[in-house]
Design an enzyme around this catalytic site. Structure first.
Site, PDB file in Angstrom:
ATOM      1  N   HIS A  60       0.624  -0.923   0.027  1.00 36.77           N
ATOM      2  CA  HIS A  60       0.175  -0.322   0.255  1.00 36.77           C
ATOM      3  C   HIS A  60       0.710   1.597   0.282  1.00 36.77           C
ATOM      4  CE1 HIS A  60      -3.847  -1.831   0.487  1.00 36.77           C
ATOM      5  NE2 HIS A  60      -3.124  -3.035   1.086  1.00 36.77           N
ATOM      6  N   GLU A 214     -10.057 -11.170   3.183  1.00 34.08           N
ATOM      7  CA  GLU A 214      -9.215 -10.618   4.173  1.00 34.08           C
ATOM      8  C   GLU A 214     -10.330 -10.609   5.402  1.00 34.08           C
ATOM      9  OE1 GLU A 214      -6.914  -7.236   3.789  1.00 34.08           O
ATOM     10  OE2 GLU A 214      -5.968  -8.224   4.986  1.00 34.08           O
ATOM     11  N   ASP A 310       2.427  -5.289   2.057  1.00 38.90           N
ATOM     12  CA  ASP A 310       1.871  -5.526   2.612  1.00 38.90           C
ATOM     13  C   ASP A 310       1.800  -3.889   3.385  1.00 38.90           C
ATOM     14  OD1 ASP A 310      -1.252  -5.272   2.752  1.00 38.90           O
ATOM     15  OD2 ASP A 310      -1.094  -6.624   4.478  1.00 38.90           O
TER      16      ASP A 310
HETATM   17 FE   FE2 Z   1      -3.247  -4.902   1.510  1.00 37.17          FE
END
Ligand code: FE2
Length: 435
Positions: A60, A214, A310
């Site tokens: 991200h 998720e 991530d």
């Molecule tokens: Fe993610």
């Protein structure tokens, strides 16, 4: 003919030792057991591991290094993280996003991480992050491949303008279609979002990478829909399911049916062990679930599995150093992948596998590939994961773009060696009992 650069005495990730790598015009010209020839520059790898660069296929980039804005995530939960990000979004500026992303890319280069797929939140109608990261993508292109995913963080169907914004982002040049089906209001809406997004990708000839299941919900079923849609639309390897944490908690019989579907569909899976070991299982007492998807089982089923970073220092995760070996190290532990072949598979999951998922052109260790190389202070991939050592030399298109001094400690112990080199502790595998 003389070369621009020759790296001498390299060990390669596949176990070959004593290899020379010759570079000309930014590409690998020759690779093999010690050969002659001259070069403008020679680097002695001294038997150390030389690998193609690390690749992070799930990151991200728009949120990285924003830790502490507007304040710290005290609970450490996913939901407080999403809330904090929602509070920060109205105050973001393109300059601030770009500045943080550029600083992160500097850190990435120092760690030999030269390709990143970044999810960009498109739920802010101003699309400031898209604008900023398209600019960053162009600025870092000489040294880092940045691929962008249009990511509807607040839900493709759930957020009012997400569908229109996603189209705008793709028109602006974002190259991958994202999604977050488990965040839609119902399971049916989630499935509808997967179908709609896969059709957009098929129409435009783009790749798909969705945050998928998720959660800790064992009944979340969106990866099944993703695989079925990939098969229906003939998208195959262009489709990736990211996170997939629900798979950890699903019924085993159901998973025995799901894994072959994913393999037949040809889709890829991405696990993000650093983040999901900290975020998942938050509603559990004990025993508490680990939350990483079924990495060894996916690999055994023939599904390409990559490991992603991530987050680094953002509302969801306050740690991280852009080191993909940290990611592999955590996957080894959470997935109980401690066999030597399993650890090598984890090294591939932060190098060759994500490179293939991103469709990186000219990636690899063969004549004709780009001369993008990293020399590590370790002898093989397993040692690299154990030590997470300095990237002694990072090379892009044949040019050294980062160097780090070796890790060496001076010892002041009577009767003991004066210096300690952690890489000198490598075992000899299967060496017999010895003494
Ligand atoms: Fe993610």
């Amino acid at each position: 003919m003389s070369h621009d650069l020759i790296i001498r005495n390299a060990s390669l990730p596949d176990g070959r030792r004593g290899q020379d790598i010759a570079v000309r015009d930014g590409r690998i010209a020759d690779l093999g057991p010690a050969f002659g020839g001259a070069a403008g520059r020679e680097i002695d790898a001294a038997g150390r591991l030389v690998t193609p660069p690390f690749v992070d296929v799930h990151f991200h980039m728009d949120a990285t290094l924003s830790l502490g804005r507007p304040r710290m995530n005290e609970s450490g939960t996913l939901l407080e993280g999403i809330r904090l990000w929602g509070e920060l979004k109205p105050h973001l500026t393109p300059d601030a996003i770009a500045e943080r992303a550029m600083r992160y890319c500097d850190l990435a280069v120092s760690q030999g991480l030269l390709a990143i797929r970044g999810h960009v939140d498109i739920c802010d109608d101003r699309l400031l992050a898209v604008e900023a990261l398209l600019d960053v993508r162009a600025r870092v292109k000489p040294y880092l491949d940045l691929q962008l995913v249009a990511f509807p963080q607040d839900g493709y169907l759930r957020a009012a303008n997400a569908a229109a914004n996603l189209t705008r982002a793709l028109d602006m040049g974002v190259e991958v279609v994202g999604g977050i089906p488990h965040f839609e209001r119902t399971m049916a809406d989630g499935a509808a979002s997967v179908r709609a997004l896969c059709e957009i990708a098929a129409d435009r000839g783009l790749m798909v990478d969705m945050h998928c299941d998720e959660s800790d919900d064992p009944l979340s079923r969106h990866v099944e829909t993703l695989a079925a849609e990939a098969r229906r639309l003939g998208l195959g390897g262009r489709v990736t399911g990211s996170h997939l944490t629900s798979m950890h908690s699903m019924d085993n019989y159901y998973v025995s049916k799901l894994l072959p579907l994913m393999a037949e569909a040809g889709i890829n899976a991405v696990a993000n062990p650093l983040i999901n070991i900290t975020l998942q299982g938050r509603h559990d007492g004990y025993p508490r679930r680990r939350g990483m998807t079924r990495v060894p089982e996916l690999m055994a089923a023939g599904v390409p599995v990559a490991l992603g970073q991530d987050c680094v220092m953002d509302p969801w995760y306050s740690l991280g150093t852009a080191d993909m070996l940290d990611v592999a190290h955590m996957a080894v532990h959470v997935g109980q992948m401690t066999g030597r072949e399993a650890m090598r598979a984890c090294f591939a999951a932060v190098t060759t596998v994500p490179a293939a998922i991103m469709g990186l052109d000219g990636y690899g260790l063969a004549p004709g590939c780009h001369a993008d190389l990293v020399i590590l202070q370790a002898n093989d991939p397993v040692e690299a994961i154990r030590l997470r050592p300095p990237r002694l030399c990072v090379i892009r298109r044949g040019r050294v773009i980062a160097e780090t001094a070796p890790w060496r400690t001076a010892l002041g112990l009577d009767g003991r060696p004066a210096t300690l080199d952690p890489a000198a502790y490598a075992p000899e595998p299967d060496a017999g009992p010895g003494r």
